[in-house]
Write a protein that holds these residues in place. Structure first.
Motif, short mmCIF file in Angstrom:
data_model
loop_
_atom_site.label_atom_id
_atom_site.label_comp_id
_atom_site.label_asym_id
_atom_site.label_seq_id
_atom_site.Cartn_x
_atom_site.Cartn_y
_atom_site.Cartn_z
N SER A 1 0.82 -1.21 0.00
CA SER A 1 0.00 0.00 0.00
C SER A 1 0.86 1.26 0.00
O SER A 1 0.50 2.24 -0.64
N VAL A 2 2.01 1.20 0.68
CA VAL A 2 2.90 2.37 0.61
C VAL A 2 3.31 2.61 -0.83
O VAL A 2 3.24 3.74 -1.34
N ALA A 3 3.70 1.53 -1.53
CA ALA A 3 4.15 1.70 -2.90
C ALA A 3 3.02 2.18 -3.81
O ALA A 3 3.17 3.16 -4.55
N ILE A 4 1.86 1.53 -3.72
CA ILE A 4 0.75 1.90 -4.60
C ILE A 4 0.33 3.35 -4.36
O ILE A 4 0.21 4.15 -5.27
N LEU A 5 0.13 3.69 -3.09
CA LEU A 5 -0.38 5.02 -2.78
C LEU A 5 0.64 6.11 -3.11
O LEU A 5 0.29 7.14 -3.67
N SER A 6 1.93 5.86 -2.78
CA SER A 6 2.89 6.93 -3.04
C SER A 6 3.10 7.11 -4.54
O SER A 6 3.24 8.24 -5.01
N VAL A 7 3.08 6.01 -5.29
CA VAL A 7 3.19 6.15 -6.74
C VAL A 7 1.99 6.90 -7.27
O VAL A 7 2.11 7.79 -8.12
N SER A 8 0.80 6.60 -6.74
CA SER A 8 -0.41 7.30 -7.21
C SER A 8 -0.30 8.79 -6.91
O SER A 8 -0.61 9.63 -7.76
N VAL A 9 0.14 9.11 -5.69
CA VAL A 9 0.24 10.53 -5.33
C VAL A 9 1.17 11.26 -6.29
O VAL A 9 0.83 12.30 -6.85
N SER A 10 2.36 10.67 -6.52
CA SER A 10 3.29 11.42 -7.36
C SER A 10 2.85 11.41 -8.83
O SER A 10 3.04 12.39 -9.53
N LEU A 11 2.20 10.33 -9.25
CA LEU A 11 1.69 10.28 -10.62
C LEU A 11 0.62 11.35 -10.81
O LEU A 11 0.62 12.11 -11.77
N LEU A 12 -0.29 11.43 -9.84
CA LEU A 12 -1.41 12.38 -9.96
C LEU A 12 -0.94 13.82 -9.80
O LEU A 12 -1.52 14.74 -10.36
N PHE B 1 0.21 7.95 6.62
CA PHE B 1 -0.16 8.87 5.55
C PHE B 1 0.90 9.92 5.32
O PHE B 1 1.12 10.37 4.19
N ASP B 2 1.59 10.30 6.40
CA ASP B 2 2.70 11.23 6.23
C ASP B 2 3.79 10.62 5.38
O ASP B 2 4.38 11.28 4.53
N LEU B 3 4.02 9.33 5.61
CA LEU B 3 5.05 8.62 4.85
C LEU B 3 4.72 8.65 3.36
O LEU B 3 5.58 8.92 2.52
N ILE B 4 3.44 8.38 3.05
CA ILE B 4 3.03 8.37 1.65
C ILE B 4 3.17 9.76 1.05
O ILE B 4 3.66 9.94 -0.07
N LEU B 5 2.79 10.76 1.84
CA LEU B 5 2.91 12.13 1.37
C LEU B 5 4.38 12.47 1.09
O LEU B 5 4.70 13.08 0.08
N VAL B 6 5.24 12.05 2.00
CA VAL B 6 6.67 12.33 1.85
C VAL B 6 7.19 11.70 0.56
O VAL B 6 7.85 12.35 -0.25
N LEU B 7 6.88 10.41 0.37
CA LEU B 7 7.37 9.72 -0.82
C LEU B 7 6.78 10.36 -2.07
O LEU B 7 7.49 10.59 -3.05
N GLY B 8 5.50 10.66 -2.03
CA GLY B 8 4.84 11.28 -3.18
C GLY B 8 5.47 12.62 -3.51
O GLY B 8 5.79 12.94 -4.66
N LEU C 1 3.20 5.01 -17.48
CA LEU C 1 2.90 3.76 -16.80
C LEU C 1 4.17 2.97 -16.56
O LEU C 1 4.39 2.39 -15.49
N VAL C 2 5.04 2.97 -17.57
CA VAL C 2 6.30 2.24 -17.43
C VAL C 2 7.14 2.86 -16.32
O VAL C 2 7.71 2.16 -15.48
N LEU C 3 7.18 4.20 -16.30
CA LEU C 3 7.93 4.86 -15.24
C LEU C 3 7.35 4.48 -13.88
O LEU C 3 8.08 4.21 -12.93
N ALA C 4 6.01 4.43 -13.83
CA ALA C 4 5.35 4.11 -12.56
C ALA C 4 5.76 2.73 -12.06
O ALA C 4 5.95 2.54 -10.86
N THR C 5 5.94 1.77 -12.97
CA THR C 5 6.32 0.44 -12.51
C THR C 5 7.72 0.45 -11.90
O THR C 5 7.97 -0.16 -10.87
N THR C 6 8.64 1.19 -12.55
CA THR C 6 9.99 1.27 -11.99
C THR C 6 9.94 1.93 -10.62
O THR C 6 10.57 1.48 -9.66
N GLU C 7 9.18 3.01 -10.54
CA GLU C 7 9.08 3.75 -9.28
C GLU C 7 8.45 2.90 -8.18
O GLU C 7 8.80 3.02 -7.02
N PHE C 8 7.52 2.03 -8.58
CA PHE C 8 6.85 1.16 -7.62
C PHE C 8 7.87 0.33 -6.84
O PHE C 8 7.86 0.30 -5.61
#
Lengths: 497, 284, 306
Positions: free
Chosen positions: B86-97, B145-152, B203-210
């Motif tokens: 969930s950390v990976a999915i959420l932080s990737v989503s935050v930075s992607l969005l 959530f702070d962690l996800i925000l930080v990574l994002g 999407l490809v970048l997102a997988t690497t970042e994941f």
């Protein structure tokens, strides 16, 4: 291609330019520290790693012997003229490593230097009660205090004497990088972040230093220090975990050196905020914690349970004030009485404290019906929150306290006196007792005051002592050394067998 | 670019296989409470660092052994999948969005907005990510959530830079000009024409970042700033166990294998997707 | 061309100013170092006194302007903890960082590029299937773990390499491998993609039709063209390698700027952190600028974009 070759060779040899690996011989003592010394100017820093190194370069006004008694070093004798005036007579045979004699002028200079606010010494607070200092004879220095201050001598154990003429000549920055003291070792080389090399001072007044050279290396990772010890790259691991200590006990070439210190592991309980404002809840917490399980299972026996928030290594320790017994049922009953079952608490901690103990305490409290959330932040943030408003300090926090003065004044005054930054608790009766003990010079009276003060702390539970921490060093079997409770790392007291 | 819109069934077998593995990981994470044999937080201090297949005096079997405060390692690894995924999915989503729209706008409007956005991106990218993350944790505080925000917050510029470069390219294509001439509004063009065409590389970048985010969380755990104790993530279990590599190998090996498998799967998926989306597989 | 270079340098300056500003405010929002400096029994008054002497009681904007002012005079200031000029502290660490970065790049290039090329040439065959997990392993394991495993294996069990420290060539090997592993995977993947891209181009088909052997085509044309994106990536990686080595440096006790930065963050030794970040961002910006220029020189069709 041929023309490019020299460049390639030059690039490939860059790493070789640093000096070749050193064979660990018996003549050199190699110590693995967890951090580099921040400064080697003894008046500029307050951290264990700097302290460990520079105490071997400098002499102090007074020092402690193996038993912890305060004994002469630079000062040969001293006496109180009145409670705020104290006269020191100095030794005459001490020379700095550059050959000049250590005189009364150097002692006065050292004291004035550290107490000058614009010098910005972090140690200022330890010498803040000194009003003035003067030369009153050829080998005599007189200190005047603002108020009577019982732990003065205990603080002066940490006052290193620096050479006036040299410091004034080269300036503070240069002195920090090339310090000169009167101690058994002089600085040979300091590679920041790598190692500090000390060489024996053959002319040391206190005897012949045991090793021609001592190297302090900067190795932050626990596992790496252990590997260094195993492979002989280091002779002493200065900071070893209890689990690692247990592991090296099986290694025939190594041994564990450990000693109880003045450092006390404690649990802070916020008496000024949230559910822990209720004294019943605080008592319940005290009764829910199984000290022995923590000490036996997590610290591998490298600690002793304490009844109060002070260790027997400090003045003011009293053995007859009881600790709250481990009694989960009674704890639960208290919580029910306080209508606090299921209350939510925050447990503030940082990576500097033992995570296993934090997690164990959390479960012990959970077992009696308290919901504890761990808030792990980095150490600066931890300190900022811990000293800030009660609402942000957490309901609970782990602590490992040492004032390096072996006196109750340096522990319970800052922790619990009203208005002190760490205190989230206020009790005028307690304040009066510790204030009196601070300024009284009569040991019997002081002990009585501390006895009464610890009884108040026992009733009010603004924090509980958990254990007396041990210093744990890993070392080669051949090294002979008795570590001391004040965690002084005097190379002078070590020998090869 | 037909691959991007192709149905799942038309994807090559290797991609489907990798997606299935990923699905299995996700299933473990979701079903953790039913799969784990024990409470992952329950300690038995007397049963610390017991080896795999240990049977306690009371008859409980610890399949993967216990950790350094006597918790069941298998349960912690199963629950750790939750935190790590969930950390990976959420932080990737935050930075992607956060990153994509900025890059899209900068690439489309160019000029001053692009200047400003891209300078910020440059600045952010030239700060070493781990230092920035450590500092932001210090400011924002700990917590999931702070962690996800930080990574994002640390990683969005990567997406912005890619989206910007891609948008610049796409904007000059004839079909975009045609849409403009036909009077389509900017928002519609960006949504309907530009975004679908730059989605593949993102999407490809997102997988690497994941994969990187999972390791990043592990790194922060090593520094004591990851998932808050006592909750497990693979990174935090390994970080707790690093002191015991020689004596209790199981504490690092089992979560390490899980982590390795996941990151490997996601990276392979990224490579395959890239090959698939752009058969000539142009760089970026 | 010159105008564009000037423009890029101007932009680089703006980026660096941005970096300094971001770091300055984040750092100062995270508290100040006073509490870390004093002994635990210091009183509130004594702490306030030291804080005042250190200047942390001034408004943030005043501190910020003072910092920029000093920086313009090329003064990096003095470390609060070490009480030495920051420039001197930084300078003592840079040689180690350069050594380690260089070592890691050598490892990454020497292993990553050939592997990537092999993966492209034998795409879909067993060679690729075997190589991919090995290459990616470097990117899929936390370095704090793989580092300790390396130490235990080569340092303790085999005794081939020193377990820690920064003395001599042998001490550089393990940290370089641990750090280079991350970049190696990136290089290999980039190389694979670049090669596949080049291999599918018309000129390859044409050259082969002219009768050139496949090996000759690869050596003469494909590798050269594939080098362009690799150079860019390598340039961008340098910055990452320099300060991203925090964990590797901690595990191997390597005294580089990553460890210095981490320690200084823990000490809230602001000026040192700022100087490290400044140094890394200058290197980053310069190397990406050089990469762009190299790009333009190798392939004149590519124009510098703002």
């Amino acid at each position: 291609m041929r023309r490019r070759l020299p460049l390639l060779v030059a690039l490939l040899t860059v790493p070789l330019l640093t000096q070749p690996a050193r064979a660990a011989g018996k003549t050199t003592l190699t110590v693995d520290l967890a951090n580099d010394a921040a400064t080697l100017d003894p008046q500029l820093q307050w951290d264990t790693d700097s302290y460990t190194v520079y105490r071997n370069i400098f002499d102090n006004l007074v020092t402690r012997d193996v038993t912890g008694k305060i004994v002469p070093q630079v000062a040969a004798a001293w006496h109180y003229v009145n409670p705020t005036t104290i006269v020191f007579t100095l030794r005459r045979d001490i020379r700095f490593q550059n050959g000049t004699s250590l005189t009364a002028a150097d002692v006065v200079f050292s004291i004035r230097r550290i107490t000058n606010p614009s010098f910005r010494s972090p140690q200022l607070s330890q010498f803040d009660t000194i009003r003035s200092v003067d030369i009153t004879g050829p080998d005599q220095v007189t200190l005047h205090l603002k108020t009577p201050y019982a732990p003065l001598l205990a603080q002066l154990v940490k006052l290193s004497i620096v050479p006036k003429a040299y410091v004034e000549k080269v300036g503070n920055t240069q002195f920090n990088e090339h310090p000169i003291g009167s101690g058994p070792y002089r600085l040979e080389k300091w590679q920041h972040g790598v190692e500090i090399v000390l060489a024996a001072n053959g002319a040391y007044w206190g005897g012949k230093p045991p090793f021609p050279a001592v190297i302090f290396r900067d190795v932050p990772s626990d596992a790496t220090r252990l590997a260094d010890l195993r492979t002989g790259r280091a002779d002493i691991d200065h900071q070893m975990t209890p689990d690692d200590a247990k592991a090296i006990a099986r290694d025939p070439a190594l041994k564990v050196l450990s000693t109880p210190t003045e450092r006390v592991g404690y649990l802070f309980i916020n008496a000024a905020y949230g559910p822990t404002k209720n004294v019943l809840v605080r008592r319940a917490i005290a009764m829910a914690i199984d000290r022995n399980a923590i000490i036996q299972a997590l610290l591998q026996g490298y600690a002793k349970p304490v009844n109060i928030l002070l260790t027997p290594a400090s003045f003011g320790y009293v053995s007859d004030v009881p600790a709250w017994p481990f009694d989960p049922k009674a704890a639960r009953a208290l919580l029910e009485k306080a209508h606090a079952v299921g209350a939510h608490l925050t447990f503030l901690t940082s990576p500097s404290y033992n995570r296993q103990i934090t997690e164990a305490i959390q479960q012990m409290l959970d077992n009696v019906g308290l919901k504890v959330a761990i808030d792990q932040v980095d150490q600066p943030t931890f300190l900022r929150r811990r000293e800030g408003p009660a609402a942000h300090a957490g309901n609970l926090a782990q602590g490992l306290w040492s004032c390096a003065c072996q006196d109750a004044d340096g522990t319970i005054w800052p922790l619990f006196h009203s208005g002190s930054i760490w205190s989230k608790y206020s009790n005028p009766a307690f304040d009066k007792l510790v204030d009196a003990a601070r300024t009284s010079l009569d040991p019997k009276q002081r002990l009585a005051d501390y006895h009464a003060a610890f009884e108040i702390l026992h009733r009010d539970v603004p924090g509980i002592g958990l254990y007396q921490a041990y210093a744990i060093y890993g070392a080669r079997k051949q090294l002979q050394w008795m570590p001391t409770p004040n965690e002084a790392f005097f190379v002078m007291s070590m020998r090869w067998k | 670019m037909s691959g991007a819109t192709g149905g799942v069934l038309r994807l090559p077998r290797s991609i489907r296989a990798l997606a299935a593995i990923l699905g299995a990981y996700a299933a473990v994470a979701i079903l953790a409470p039913w799969l784990a044999p024990h409470n992952p937080l329950h300690q038995v201090l007397l049963l610390r660092l017991r080896p795999p297949l240990y049977r306690s005096p009371s008859g409980t079997i610890y399949w993967l052994g216990t950790d350094d405060v006597g918790r069941d390692l298998l349960s912690r690894v199963i629950f750790g999948a939750r935190a790590s995924l969930s950390v990976a999915i959420l932080s990737v989503s935050v930075s992607l969005l956060a990153g994509t729209p900025l890059g899209l706008l900068a690439g489309w409007f160019r000029g001053w907005p692009a200047m400003i956005i891209m300078r910020i991106v440059d600045s952010m990218l030239s700060i070493p990510a781990i230092l920035l993350a450590v500092l932001t944790v210090a400011v924002l505080g700990p917590g999931f959530f702070d962690l996800i925000l930080v990574l994002g917050l640390t990683r969005w510029p990567r997406y912005t830079r890619l989206a910007y470069a891609q948008t610049l390219q796409i904007a000059t294509r004839p079909f975009i000009r045609a849409a403009e001439l036909a009077g389509a509004r900017t928002g519609r063009i960006l949504r309907r024409h530009v975004l679908p065409n730059i989605a593949g590389p993102l999407l490809v970048l997102a997988t690497t970042e994941f994969g990187l985010m999972i390791l990043f969380e592990a790194g922060l755990s090593f520094l004591g700033l990851g998932i808050q104790p006592p909750y497990p993530s693979w990174g935090s279990i390994m970080s707790d166990g690093r002191q015991y590599v020689g004596r209790a190998w199981w504490m690092t090996v089992f979560p390490g294998v899980c982590l390795f498998g996941l990151v490997l799967t996601v990276n392979l998926l990224g490579d395959r997707l890239r090959d698939h989306l752009d058969p000539r597989s142009a760089y970026r | 061309m010159l105008r564009l270079v000037a423009l890029r340098i101007g932009q680089a300056a703006v980026s660096i100013w941005g970096v300094l500003t971001i770091i300055f405010f984040i750092l100062h929002l995270s508290g100040d170092p006073t509490l870390l400096l004093v002994p635990p029994d210091a009183s509130r008054h004594q702490i306030a006194l030291l804080r005042h002497e250190l200047g942390f009681d001034r408004p943030l904007l005043v501190q910020y302007l003072a910092y920029l002012g000093r920086l313009l005079r090329l003064d990096l200031g003095q470390s609060l903890v070490q009480r030495l000029p920051v420039a001197r502290i930084l300078a003592s660490r840079i040689p180690y960082t350069v050594e380690l970065t260089f070592g890691a790049l050598v490892v990454a290039t020497a292993i990553g590029l050939p592997t990537g090329a092999a993966m492209a040439l034998w795409r879909g065959r067993w060679v690729e299937r075997v190589l991919v997990p090995i290459v990616l392993a470097g990117q899929s394991l936390p370095t704090f773990w793989s580092g300790i495993l390396l130490i235990l294996l080569f340092g303790v069990v085999l005794g081939w390499l020193p377990t820690s420290g920064a003395q001599g060539f042998s001490a550089l090997i393990m940290p370089s491998v641990a750090l280079g592993a991350l970049t190696m995977a990136t290089f290999a993947r980039m190389m694979r993609i670049a090669m596949l891209d080049e291999l599918s181009r018309d000129y390859v088909t044409a050259a082969r039709a002219r009768g050139l052997s496949f090996v000759a085509v690869v050596l003469r044309h494909v590798l050269r063209n594939a080098a362009i994106p690799i150079i860019t990536i390598a340039a961008l990686e340098i910055g990452n390698l320099m300060a991203g080595a925090v964990i590797v440096e901690t595990v191997f006790a390597w005294p580089g700027i990553g460890q210095l930065a981490m320690q200084s963050i823990a000490d809230r030794d602001f000026l040192v952190v700022q100087a490290v970040v400044l140094f890394v961002s200058v290197v980053y910006v310069l190397s990406s600028l050089l990469a762009d220029l190299a790009y333009a020189v190798i392939d004149p069709r590519i124009r510098l974009t703002p």
